[in-house]
Design a protein around this motif. Sequence first.
Motif, PDB file in Angstrom:
ATOM      1  N   VAL A  61       0.880  -1.158  -0.048  1.00 26.72           N
ATOM      2  CA  VAL A  61       0.008   0.146   0.070  1.00 26.72           C
ATOM      3  C   VAL A  61       0.852   1.277   0.031  1.00 26.72           C
ATOM      4  N   SER A  62       2.128   1.148   0.168  1.00 29.31           N
ATOM      5  CA  SER A  62       3.105   2.147   0.476  1.00 29.31           C
ATOM      6  C   SER A  62       3.133   3.041  -0.860  1.00 29.31           C
ATOM      7  N   ASN A  63       3.144   4.165  -0.926  1.00 30.76           N
ATOM      8  CA  ASN A  63       2.989   5.137  -2.310  1.00 30.76           C
ATOM      9  C   ASN A  63       4.649   5.315  -2.695  1.00 30.76           C
ATOM     10  N   PRO A  64       4.679   5.472  -4.086  1.00 26.82           N
ATOM     11  CA  PRO A  64       3.598   5.174  -4.903  1.00 26.82           C
ATOM     12  C   PRO A  64       3.463   3.708  -5.274  1.00 26.82           C
ATOM     13  N   ALA A  65       2.209   3.330  -5.075  1.00 29.97           N
ATOM     14  CA  ALA A  65       2.028   1.638  -4.953  1.00 29.97           C
ATOM     15  C   ALA A  65       2.454   1.068  -5.920  1.00 29.97           C
ATOM     16  N   ASP A  66       2.475   1.339  -7.192  1.00 28.44           N
ATOM     17  CA  ASP A  66       2.743   0.263  -8.394  1.00 28.44           C
ATOM     18  C   ASP A  66       4.271   0.291  -8.231  1.00 28.44           C
ATOM     19  N   VAL A  67       5.065   1.176  -8.069  1.00 30.90           N
ATOM     20  CA  VAL A  67       6.503   1.301  -8.241  1.00 30.90           C
ATOM     21  C   VAL A  67       6.956   0.483  -7.004  1.00 30.90           C
ATOM     22  N   CYS A  70       2.516 -11.167  -4.503  1.00 29.82           N
ATOM     23  CA  CYS A  70       3.081  -9.865  -4.196  1.00 29.82           C
ATOM     24  C   CYS A  70       2.470  -8.913  -5.161  1.00 29.82           C
ATOM     25  N   PHE A  71       1.395  -7.995  -4.728  1.00 31.64           N
ATOM     26  CA  PHE A  71       0.772  -7.152  -5.254  1.00 31.64           C
ATOM     27  C   PHE A  71       0.145  -5.897  -4.891  1.00 31.64           C
ATOM     28  N   THR A  72      -0.328  -5.081  -5.130  1.00 34.01           N
ATOM     29  CA  THR A  72      -0.858  -3.750  -4.574  1.00 34.01           C
ATOM     30  C   THR A  72      -2.412  -3.487  -4.941  1.00 34.01           C
ATOM     31  N   THR A  73      -2.963  -2.954  -3.942  1.00 32.39           N
ATOM     32  CA  THR A  73      -4.405  -2.900  -4.081  1.00 32.39           C
ATOM     33  C   THR A  73      -4.676  -2.016  -5.392  1.00 32.39           C
ATOM     34  N   GLY A  74      -3.866  -0.953  -5.667  1.00 28.34           N
ATOM     35  CA  GLY A  74      -3.595  -0.620  -6.946  1.00 28.34           C
ATOM     36  C   GLY A  74      -5.046   0.365  -7.415  1.00 28.34           C
ATOM     37  N   CYS A  75      -5.621   0.074  -8.524  1.00 29.61           N
ATOM     38  CA  CYS A  75      -6.528   0.837  -9.064  1.00 29.61           C
ATOM     39  C   CYS A  75      -7.987   0.331  -8.649  1.00 29.61           C
ATOM     40  N   HIS A  76      -7.905  -0.511  -7.516  1.00 29.48           N
ATOM     41  CA  HIS A  76      -9.213  -1.132  -7.078  1.00 29.48           C
ATOM     42  C   HIS A  76      -9.991  -0.066  -6.544  1.00 29.48           C
ATOM     43  N   LEU A  77      -9.365   0.893  -5.602  1.00 26.94           N
ATOM     44  CA  LEU A  77      -9.773   2.140  -5.090  1.00 26.94           C
ATOM     45  C   LEU A  77     -10.577   3.130  -6.158  1.00 26.94           C
ATOM     46  N   ASP A  78      -9.644   3.470  -7.290  1.00 26.05           N
ATOM     47  CA  ASP A  78      -9.809   4.095  -8.429  1.00 26.05           C
ATOM     48  C   ASP A  78     -11.245   3.603  -8.952  1.00 26.05           C
ATOM     49  N   SER A  79     -11.297   2.440  -9.162  1.00 29.82           N
ATOM     50  CA  SER A  79     -12.244   1.782  -9.704  1.00 29.82           C
ATOM     51  C   SER A  79     -13.743   2.011  -9.048  1.00 29.82           C
ATOM     52  N   VAL A  80     -13.411   1.879  -7.722  1.00 29.18           N
ATOM     53  CA  VAL A  80     -14.592   2.031  -6.685  1.00 29.18           C
ATOM     54  C   VAL A  80     -14.996   3.620  -6.897  1.00 29.18           C
ATOM     55  N   ARG A  81     -14.294   4.579  -6.783  1.00 28.95           N
ATOM     56  CA  ARG A  81     -14.408   6.064  -6.951  1.00 28.95           C
ATOM     57  C   ARG A  81     -15.061   6.292  -8.357  1.00 28.95           C
ATOM     58  N   PHE A  82     -14.532   5.728  -9.314  1.00 23.90           N
ATOM     59  CA  PHE A  82     -15.359   5.700 -10.741  1.00 23.90           C
ATOM     60  C   PHE A  82     -16.641   5.261 -10.663  1.00 23.90           C
ATOM     61  N   LEU A 119     -10.586   0.424   3.693  1.00 22.94           N
ATOM     62  CA  LEU A 119     -11.699  -0.310   3.176  1.00 22.94           C
ATOM     63  C   LEU A 119     -11.210  -1.033   1.791  1.00 22.94           C
ATOM     64  N   THR A 120     -10.549  -0.313   0.897  1.00 19.20           N
ATOM     65  CA  THR A 120     -10.039  -1.185  -0.111  1.00 19.20           C
ATOM     66  C   THR A 120      -9.262  -2.335   0.171  1.00 19.20           C
ATOM     67  N   CYS A 121      -8.168  -2.155   1.081  1.00 19.57           N
ATOM     68  CA  CYS A 121      -7.463  -3.295   1.530  1.00 19.57           C
ATOM     69  C   CYS A 121      -7.889  -4.456   2.129  1.00 19.57           C
ATOM     70  N   ALA A 122      -9.010  -4.099   3.148  1.00 16.84           N
ATOM     71  CA  ALA A 122      -9.881  -4.953   3.598  1.00 16.84           C
ATOM     72  C   ALA A 122     -10.609  -5.879   2.758  1.00 16.84           C
ATOM     73  N   ASP A 123     -10.998  -5.057   1.621  1.00  9.71           N
ATOM     74  CA  ASP A 123     -11.920  -5.881   0.751  1.00  9.71           C
ATOM     75  C   ASP A 123     -11.150  -6.964  -0.043  1.00  9.71           C
ATOM     76  N   ILE A 124      -9.743  -6.641  -0.350  1.00  9.05           N
ATOM     77  CA  ILE A 124      -8.832  -7.626  -0.918  1.00  9.05           C
ATOM     78  C   ILE A 124      -8.402  -8.745   0.101  1.00  9.05           C
ATOM     79  N   VAL A 125      -8.205  -8.238   1.353  1.00 13.50           N
ATOM     80  CA  VAL A 125      -7.645  -9.342   2.187  1.00 13.50           C
ATOM     81  C   VAL A 125      -9.103 -10.296   2.394  1.00 13.50           C
TER      82      VAL A 125
END
Length: 325
Positions: A129-135, A151-163, A247-253
């Motif tokens: 989750v550390s920023n910048p998350a992708d890098v 090993c992955f990041t929550t990435g655009c899951h939050l952006d998708s929810v905002r969208f 909330l995004t992270c908890a959803d993925i977990v």
Amino acid sequence: MKPLEGFEKPRFPKISVVGAGQVGTAICAMLLVRNITKYVVVLDVNYELAKAEALDFQHGSVFMGDPRIVPCGDGSHAIDSDVIIITAGARPSDKDRSRLTVMHKTVEILKDVVPKMVKLSPKAIYIVVSNPADVMTYAVQQIGKLPKHRCFTTGCHLDSVRFRNFIARRFQLPPSQVEGYVIGEHGSSAVPVWSSVSIGGIRLSHVVKDLACGDDPENWSEINEQVITGGLSVAKTKGYTNWAVALTCADIVQALCGGKGKIASVGTDMKGLYGFKESVVLSLPCLVTSGGISHVFQLPLTDVEKGKLQASADTLMEAQCSLKL
């Protein structure tokens, strides 16, 4: 009291959260309140802070089903974790809130943290989750020599929810009734995939002419800017964002620990997809299951969307190449 002979206590998923700052603490809260696990380790180099946060949770543990909450300063209590969530990192300054400007300082922190975590929990799934998350996810994969499905990041899951949220407001619908994804960088070059947005099984592009492009008389394109600046608008006042990220992270977990899995726009190395010839961490719709990412879905993008995704990948590649790993 002694248990009966042969009795073995069931093992709850053990989740360690690295970093007891605003984001790390909020993630702990969501994991506990949503009853996703009964065993959380709060890890921070500032042990007194980790201890205080854990104690604060313990005082209210009766309201959360009596979970086990353990503070840790050296990582020892994180041994054999099932999931490790990394939130530690440098924070942007008030003058420059760009995620990319803090990445070099954060990498130095990760160089110290990640090898210890991998040694203690070699089979864990790592969520960055550390920023910048992708890098930073690319950095963690390289530093820890971790496979991309674990090993992955929550990435655009939050952006998708905002969208979905912004689109739902237009139709006065619950966001859960809108299907749509944001892909690419979790940042300024994120790509809202308008061609795949659907409501009630109906493609929005089949109903709205020049959707978010061309003449765009209904100004749908303003949602692109709202998605990209959504976090910044919150951080401008609060100084940080934490609840939506948590909330995004908890959803993925929950997808990892719940057994059912979930398709979400999360980020990992996408080499080989959409013509990417080099390793680049960005978000695409992925099936997240108990073993991590099992499948990646390639959306049928328009030529414009493909171009934007490539531009996003180029931005991230440039950032990745600048890392001193």
